[in-house]
Enzyme design. Structure first.
Site, short mmCIF file in Angstrom:
data_model
loop_
_atom_site.label_atom_id
_atom_site.label_comp_id
_atom_site.label_asym_id
_atom_site.label_seq_id
_atom_site.Cartn_x
_atom_site.Cartn_y
_atom_site.Cartn_z
N SER A 1 0.06 1.45 23.21
CA SER A 1 -0.53 0.68 22.12
C SER A 1 -0.96 -0.70 22.63
CB SER A 1 0.45 0.59 20.95
OG SER A 1 -0.20 0.15 19.78
N LYS B 1 -8.15 -9.81 -1.48
CA LYS B 1 -7.18 -10.74 -0.93
C LYS B 1 -5.84 -10.03 -0.69
CE LYS B 1 -5.29 -14.56 0.39
NZ LYS B 1 -5.63 -15.10 1.71
#
Length: 350
Positions: free
Chosen positions: A175, A227
């Site tokens: 990763s 948001k």
């Protein structure tokens, strides 16, 4: 009365002395903490791995020698060691001698070692000359995207400056760890090192139904449509869930693009499934350039007469530690010499 005043005065003097001493100690501790927080608490340490290897090899040879001939061998080694030191000094003075700078990065979830890595990279960029190589021994299972993005950007600085960067993975570079590893000009992995995991994952618990069951309301107020997409406490909507998945896919695309730019020969779409490969498999898949260990690679560099220098930043811990770190390097070298002679005698007597 006078005797009592004298005793009382002596008591006050002792108390004042104790308070002043405690004040000085607390001031030193506070100063040390501020120094450490500002980055000044770490000291640069450079170790020439070839010298340490040769010293231990000498001890091993003495241990393997029959007891009767150890003294003679120790004399020969001492004589040849002096000649080798002279040769080594000439090589150090030779501007054409290859230098290999070795860094270590053991990554956690937040890639906490990034500030130290950034400082070391800045130092090396001022010192590296043509023909030098930087070897990063990397170990990381990945973590936060922005943290490992910054760590990888530090390695890009080396690559952009034209430095030769070799990354060695002995255990795992997955990763975010692979995001760093792919910055290398040459990527080497041990046969069973874990490589890949080019993917993005997010997991968010939600306790909205539990709160609703107990008549607990959560007010989530935002300005901006997206948001907040998914929340822990509030009720998640299908729109918010879709947007969250879209953001994950976008991050994955950035990850794939980043890897593809640095390893143009890799079939990124096939490799970016989130799967992991072991070192030998990763070579066949094009994720690494060679299979081997960092120890073998650095030993080969030493055999090629390159100077192999391990560079690190060590944090001073406590007042005693800071005082200990201030020992002059020449004194340290002298102590090493004494210890070497003691080791020689130890093997001669067995």
């Amino acid at each position: 009365m006078i005797e009592w005043l004298a005793d009382y005065g002596l008591f006050l003097a002792k108390t004042a002395t104790l308070v002043i001493a405690l004040g000085v100690i607390l001031t030193l501790i506070a100063h040390g903490r501020r120094k450490g927080q500002s980055g000044g608490g770490a000291t640069l340490k450079v170790v020439e791995l070839d010298e340490r290897f040769q010293r231990r090899r000498r001890q091993l040879r003495l241990a393997a020698e029959p007891k009767a001939s150890r003294r003679q061998l120790a004399k020969r080694l001492k004589k040849s060691g002096k000649q080798a030191d002279k040769q080594s000094a000439k090589e150090r003075a030779d501007a054409n001698t290859e230098r290999v700078w070795v860094l270590d990065f053991n990554g956690d979830l937040k890639a906490s070692g990034t500030p130290a890595l950034a400082e070391l990279v800045s130092l090396l960029l001022e010192e590296i000359r043509s023909g030098d190589e930087v070897v990063l021994r990397l170990q990381s299972g990945g973590g936060l995207v922005h943290s490992y993005g910054l760590a990888a950007a530090q390695l890009d600085r080396l690559r952009d400056a034209g430095a030769r960067l070799t990354v060695c993975v002995d255990k795992v570079a997955a990763s975010g760890g692979y995001m760093m590893a792919c910055c290398a000009n040459q990527l080497i992995a041990a046969p069973f090192a874990v490589i890949g995991s080019i993917g993005v994952v997010a997991q968010i618990p939600n306790v909205h139904r539990l709160l609703k069951k107990h008549d607990v309301d959560v007010e989530l107020l935002t300005a901006g449509r997206y948001k907040r997409t998914l929340t822990v406490l509030g009720e998640n909507s299908e729109e918010g869930r879709a947007k969250f998945l879209e953001d994950l896919a976008s991050t994955h695309d950035l990850f794939k693009h980043y890897v593809g730019e640095r390893r143009p020969g890799l079939d990124v779409e096939s490799a970016a499934t989130g799967e992991i490969w072991y070192g030998s498999q990763a070579l066949a898949a094009g994720l690494v350039d060679a299979v081997g260990t960092s120890d073998a690679y650095l030993l080969e560099k030493q055999r090629q007469r390159a100077r192999v220098l391990k560079v690190s930043l060590e944090t001073r811990t406590g007042l005693i530690g800071r005082l200990g770190k201030g020992v002059d390097s020449r004194l340290e070298k002298g102590v090493d010499g004494v210890l070497q002679r003691v080791d020689d005698l130890r093997w001669q007597r067995r």
